[in-house]
Design an enzyme around this catalytic site. Structure first.
Site, PDB file in Angstrom:
ATOM      1  NE  ARG A 104      -3.842   0.557   1.899  1.00 31.32           N
ATOM      2  CZ  ARG A 104      -5.063   0.561   2.437  1.00 31.32           C
ATOM      3  NH1 ARG A 104      -5.295   1.195   3.564  1.00 31.32           N
ATOM      4  NH2 ARG A 104      -6.052  -0.085   1.853  1.00 31.32           N
ATOM      5  CG  HIS A 131      -8.379  -0.017  -2.910  1.00 25.16           C
ATOM      6  ND1 HIS A 131      -7.562  -1.085  -2.577  1.00 25.16           N
ATOM      7  CD2 HIS A 131      -9.065   0.293  -1.766  1.00 25.16           C
ATOM      8  CE1 HIS A 131      -7.743  -1.386  -1.301  1.00 25.16           C
ATOM      9  NE2 HIS A 131      -8.643  -0.570  -0.791  1.00 25.16           N
ATOM     10  CG  ASP A 227     -13.494   6.086  -0.963  1.00 24.29           C
ATOM     11  OD1 ASP A 227     -13.443   5.898   0.271  1.00 24.29           O
ATOM     12  OD2 ASP A 227     -12.502   5.978  -1.703  1.00 24.29           O
ATOM     13  CB  CYS A 267     -13.865   0.790  -0.006  1.00 26.27           C
ATOM     14  SG  CYS A 267     -13.245   2.474   0.207  1.00 26.27           S
TER      15      CYS A 267
HETATM   16  N1  NVA Z   1      -9.960   6.387  -1.317  1.00 25.81           N
HETATM   17  C1  NVA Z   1      -9.583   5.990   0.023  1.00 25.81           C
HETATM   18  C2  NVA Z   1      -9.802   4.530   0.210  1.00 25.81           C
HETATM   19  C3  NVA Z   1      -9.447   4.011   1.576  1.00 25.81           C
HETATM   20  C4  NVA Z   1      -9.588   2.536   1.685  1.00 25.81           C
HETATM   21  C5  NVA Z   1      -8.121   6.360   0.256  1.00 25.81           C
HETATM   22  O1  NVA Z   1      -7.311   6.209  -0.662  1.00 25.81           O
HETATM   23  O2  NVA Z   1      -7.793   6.824   1.354  1.00 25.81           O
HETATM   24  N1   CP Z   2     -11.097  -0.497   2.405  1.00 27.47           N
HETATM   25  C1   CP Z   2      -9.825  -0.522   2.841  1.00 27.47           C
HETATM   26  O1   CP Z   2      -8.881  -0.726   2.082  1.00 27.47           O
HETATM   27  O2   CP Z   2      -9.699  -0.338   4.190  1.00 27.47           O
HETATM   28  P1   CP Z   2      -8.363  -0.087   5.000  1.00 27.47           P
HETATM   29  O3   CP Z   2      -7.849   1.273   4.646  1.00 27.47           O
HETATM   30  O4   CP Z   2      -8.784  -0.183   6.440  1.00 27.47           O
HETATM   31  O5   CP Z   2      -7.356  -1.147   4.642  1.00 27.47           O
END
Ligand code: NVA
Ligand code: CP
Length: 311
Positions: A104, A131, A227, A267
């Protein structure tokens, strides 16, 4: 031998997704029945987090143990990644000691560089651009709720997914999925936060339609999804985003525009009263907890597939 990475949704074909959804259903059934499924015994997954996580960490870590393997957890702060060791060098080292890597991070270029220097498959656990593991789980959840068949992708054909909110990593990945699997995304974002089809690299821009008004985007939708207004890495824009996104809250009026049997997904993590009203996310059309749980089942199928191929 070519290494199979999963860096964006388009790294797998529709046929591979059909296999993975069928396999995920089997893996889930066995998990629920406490049946052992140790297909990755003695394999090690390295998980690298440059951003926070709850679901991604728990689903990959628990999932890998359930497959009989083990995990190594690294963050920017507690590894040399935070002290400027080049990503290429990190990839060369980590991939000599482990069998699989989940990352990540921020830019997609970073995960691409890691993969280019890795001896083992690399999985995208979220970047600024994409994602894919989340969209895989979301599709599986939709299919499950509509009834899993021998042709799991059939129920997606011609469907409408309403995306309400930021043109972010989740939105880009929804576009890639729609392009490949034959459904349409109705996208409504505030001005200045639009999706960019070039990021998704679409073969066909007919797979999405843009709506200024989020209510119209939801009209006739089979699935309404949103989101956070501010994704990780964009915190400095938080105040400006709160103003710009004020009308992009999925509430019961918006849900009423969708089909009566429409599902609601997010999500997570969610901010009730911002991108979604509490009575929607906690209401009868919401499948967010199934969606979160399914991360683990689809990712177990994915890890197994990247290392062992079809079983
Ligand atoms: N769009 C959000 C998703 C978190 C799972 C982010 O990138 O923070
Ligand atoms: N949806 C998702 O990826 O959650 P986290 O940021 O908690 O991993």
């Amino acid at each position: 031998m070519t290494i199979k990475h999963y860096l964006q949704f388009t790294d797998l074909t529709a046929d591979e997704y059909a296999y993975l959804f069928t396999r995920a259903a089997l893996i889930k059934k066995k998990f629920k029945a406490y049946e052992k499924h140790h297909t990755l015994a003695d394999r090690t997954l390295a998980m690298i987090f440059e951003k926070a996580s709850t679901r991604t960490r728990v689903s990959f870590e628990a999932g890998m143990y359930q497959l009989g393997g083990s995990v190594v957890h690294l963050t920017t702060g507690d590894s040399q990644l935070g002290r400027s060791e080049p990503i290429e060098d990190s990839a060369k080292v980590i991939s000599r000691m482990t069998d699989l890597v989940m990352i990540r991070t921020y830019g997609q270029d970073k995960i691409n560089s890691f993969a280019a220097n890795s001896r083992v498959p690399v999985i995208n656990g979220l970047t600024n651009e994409f994602h894919p593991c989340q969209i895989m789980a979301d599709l599986f959840t939709f299919i499950e709720h509509r009834g899993l068949t021998a042709h799991p992708l059939e129920c997606l054909k011609g469907k409408v997914v309403a995306w309400v909110g930021d043109g972010n990593n989740m939105a880009n990945t929804w576009l890639q999925a729609a392009d490949m699997l034959g459904f349409t995304v109705h996208v409504s974002t505030p001005s200045g936060y639009e999706v960019d089809p070039a990021i998704a690299g679409l073969s066909n821009t007919n797979c999405y339609k843009v709506f200024d008004n989020p209510m119209q985007a939801c009209e006739g939708a089979d699935l309404v999804t949103t989101d956070v207004w501010t994704s990780m890495g964009y915190e400095a824009e938080n105040e400006a985003r709160k103003k710009a996104f004020a009308d992009w809250c999925v509430d019961s009026e918006m849900m009423a525009m969708a089909k009566p049997n429409a599902l609601f997904m997010h999500c997570l993590p969610a901010h009730r009263g911002e991108e979604v009203a509490a009575d929607v996310i906690d209401g009868p059309q919401s499948v967010v907890w199934d969606e979160a749980e399914n991360r683990m089942h689809v990712q177990k199928a994915l890890m197994e597939y990247l290392l062992l191929g079809r079983q």
